[in-house]
Design an enzyme around this catalytic site. Structure first.
Site, PDB file in Angstrom:
ATOM      1  N   ASP A   1       0.854  -1.189   0.000  1.00  0.00           N
ATOM      2  CA  ASP A   1       0.000   0.000   0.000  1.00  0.00           C
ATOM      3  C   ASP A   1       0.882   1.230   0.000  1.00  0.00           C
ATOM      4  O   ASP A   1       2.024   1.181   0.483  1.00  0.00           O
ATOM      5  CB  ASP A   1      -0.905   0.008   1.237  1.00  0.00           C
ATOM      6  CG  ASP A   1      -2.188   0.804   1.021  1.00  0.00           C
ATOM      7  OD1 ASP A   1      -2.106   1.952   0.548  1.00  0.00           O
ATOM      8  OD2 ASP A   1      -3.274   0.283   1.331  1.00  0.00           O
TER       9      ASP A   1
ATOM     10  N   ASP B   1       3.379   1.119  -5.016  1.00  0.00           N
ATOM     11  CA  ASP B   1       2.590   1.839  -6.011  1.00  0.00           C
ATOM     12  C   ASP B   1       2.292   0.837  -7.123  1.00  0.00           C
ATOM     13  O   ASP B   1       3.189   0.474  -7.889  1.00  0.00           O
ATOM     14  CB  ASP B   1       3.375   3.030  -6.543  1.00  0.00           C
ATOM     15  CG  ASP B   1       2.636   3.810  -7.621  1.00  0.00           C
ATOM     16  OD1 ASP B   1       1.552   3.366  -8.044  1.00  0.00           O
ATOM     17  OD2 ASP B   1       3.160   4.853  -8.063  1.00  0.00           O
TER      18      ASP B   1
ATOM     19  N   TYR C   1     -14.328   5.239 -13.561  1.00  0.00           N
ATOM     20  CA  TYR C   1     -14.468   4.159 -12.583  1.00  0.00           C
ATOM     21  C   TYR C   1     -15.198   2.965 -13.197  1.00  0.00           C
ATOM     22  O   TYR C   1     -14.750   1.820 -13.075  1.00  0.00           O
ATOM     23  CB  TYR C   1     -15.226   4.671 -11.359  1.00  0.00           C
ATOM     24  CG  TYR C   1     -15.266   3.683 -10.220  1.00  0.00           C
ATOM     25  CD1 TYR C   1     -14.132   3.442  -9.452  1.00  0.00           C
ATOM     26  CD2 TYR C   1     -16.446   3.011  -9.902  1.00  0.00           C
ATOM     27  CE1 TYR C   1     -14.167   2.537  -8.396  1.00  0.00           C
ATOM     28  CE2 TYR C   1     -16.483   2.103  -8.857  1.00  0.00           C
ATOM     29  CZ  TYR C   1     -15.343   1.882  -8.101  1.00  0.00           C
ATOM     30  OH  TYR C   1     -15.387   0.982  -7.066  1.00  0.00           O
TER      31      TYR C   1
ATOM     32  N   LYS D   1     -13.469  -0.698 -13.830  1.00  0.00           N
ATOM     33  CA  LYS D   1     -13.918  -1.907 -13.143  1.00  0.00           C
ATOM     34  C   LYS D   1     -14.444  -2.952 -14.129  1.00  0.00           C
ATOM     35  O   LYS D   1     -14.304  -4.160 -13.896  1.00  0.00           O
ATOM     36  CB  LYS D   1     -14.987  -1.561 -12.106  1.00  0.00           C
ATOM     37  CG  LYS D   1     -14.424  -0.753 -10.923  1.00  0.00           C
ATOM     38  CD  LYS D   1     -13.267  -1.465 -10.243  1.00  0.00           C
ATOM     39  CE  LYS D   1     -12.790  -0.733  -8.997  1.00  0.00           C
ATOM     40  NZ  LYS D   1     -11.702  -1.440  -8.292  1.00  0.00           N
TER      41      LYS D   1
ATOM     42  N   THR E   1     -16.474   2.131   3.352  1.00  0.00           N
ATOM     43  CA  THR E   1     -15.020   2.204   3.358  1.00  0.00           C
ATOM     44  C   THR E   1     -14.599   3.667   3.229  1.00  0.00           C
ATOM     45  O   THR E   1     -15.434   4.538   2.953  1.00  0.00           O
ATOM     46  CB  THR E   1     -14.419   1.424   2.177  1.00  0.00           C
ATOM     47  OG1 THR E   1     -14.745   2.117   0.956  1.00  0.00           O
ATOM     48  CG2 THR E   1     -14.957  -0.003   2.122  1.00  0.00           C
TER      49      THR E   1
END
Length: 265
Positions: free
Chosen positions: A38, A62, A170, A174, A205
């Site tokens: 992360d 990364d 997005y 996805k 989240t």
């Protein structure tokens, strides 16, 4: 606490928070040692992993860097001797930071395709598609070298199948993760390396932090969620556990949706 992953080693990108963190903890509870990649520090995740009785390490990663992805897998092998499971959870909602649903609820059209800057679109694809590909590639190469099979799990989204105005980067990214999963699942089907994906619905989240206090955004999200609530990261982690375990041994190239009933229609 069970033992579905007893003796396994799991590499998880995006494991410092959200779904990645919940998955790391659940996997540890089921007997796996954990390697977190992360950009953010994963100290809290590792504390929870150790509390579950397993070992964990972290490496600043990364995922848009192929060298970083390769180094993450190499670190897992150096520390634990192998990799059995990989979860590609690192991802972003938008190049700017706010979640898609909150941006859309604000009634702005700046993020519509006719107005969006190419670099803004590209940034999301770089992280969400190229980053996942490079993570998967590093994991698969190691698993093939080991010759003992393995399970790779990509975090996609219900947005892979639901077009959302104002969220083209997005949604497209996805959908790309979904197709990458299917292609890699097919390519590796005879090797013992399985590749599947999880497509969560709206989940509590950091990516959508504050959505419940933003009434228009929350109502927009619930309008396509029949269960009328946000998912919990632990619920997504449970789906990841199924795909990581031998319970899904005859499954590859699939996308599962813990999404509150979004695809009941």
């Amino acid at each position: 606490m069970g033992n579905a992953l007893e003796g396994k080693v799991a590499v998880i990108t995006g494991g410092a928070s959200g779904i990645g963190q919940a998955t790391a903890v659940r996997f540890a509870e089921e007997g796996a040692d954990i390697v977190v990649g992360d950009l953010a520090p994963a100290d809290e995740t590792l504390r929870m992993v150790e509390k579950a009785g397993r070992r964990g390490i972290q490496l600043r990663t990364d995922t848009t860097s192929s060298d970083d992805c390769d180094a993450l897998v190499a670190a897992a092998v150096s520390e634990f001797g192998k990799v059995d499971v990989g979860v590609a959870s690192a991802g972003i909602a938008t190049a700017a930071g706010p979640s898609n649903v909150q941006t859309r609820a604000a009634g702005e059209r700046a993020t519509h395709v006719v107005n969006i800057a190419t670099e803004t679109f590209q940034r999301v694809l770089d992280v969400n598609v190229v980053g996942v590909m490079q993570t998967d590639r590093a994991l698969a190469r190691q698993m093939l070298e080991q010759g003992t099979g393995g399970s790779i799990i990509n975090i996609a989204s219900s947005a892979a199948r639901i077009p959302l105005a104002g969220a083209a980067p997005y949604c497209v990214s996805k959908a790309g993760v979904w197709m990458l999963t299917k292609v890699m699942g097919l390519e590796l089907a005879e090797t013992g390396v399985r590749v599947n994906a999880v497509g969560p619905g709206y989940t509590a989240t950091p990516m959508i932090a504050g959505i419940e206090d933003n009434r228009p955004a929350y109502e927009m999200a619930m309008s396509i969620t029949p269960m009328n609530r946000l998912g919990r990261p632990e619920e997504i982690a449970a789906t990841c556990l199924f795909l990581a375990s031998d319970e899904s041994s005859f499954m590859t190239g699939q996308l599962l949706h813990p999404a509150g009933g979004q695809f009941t229609g």
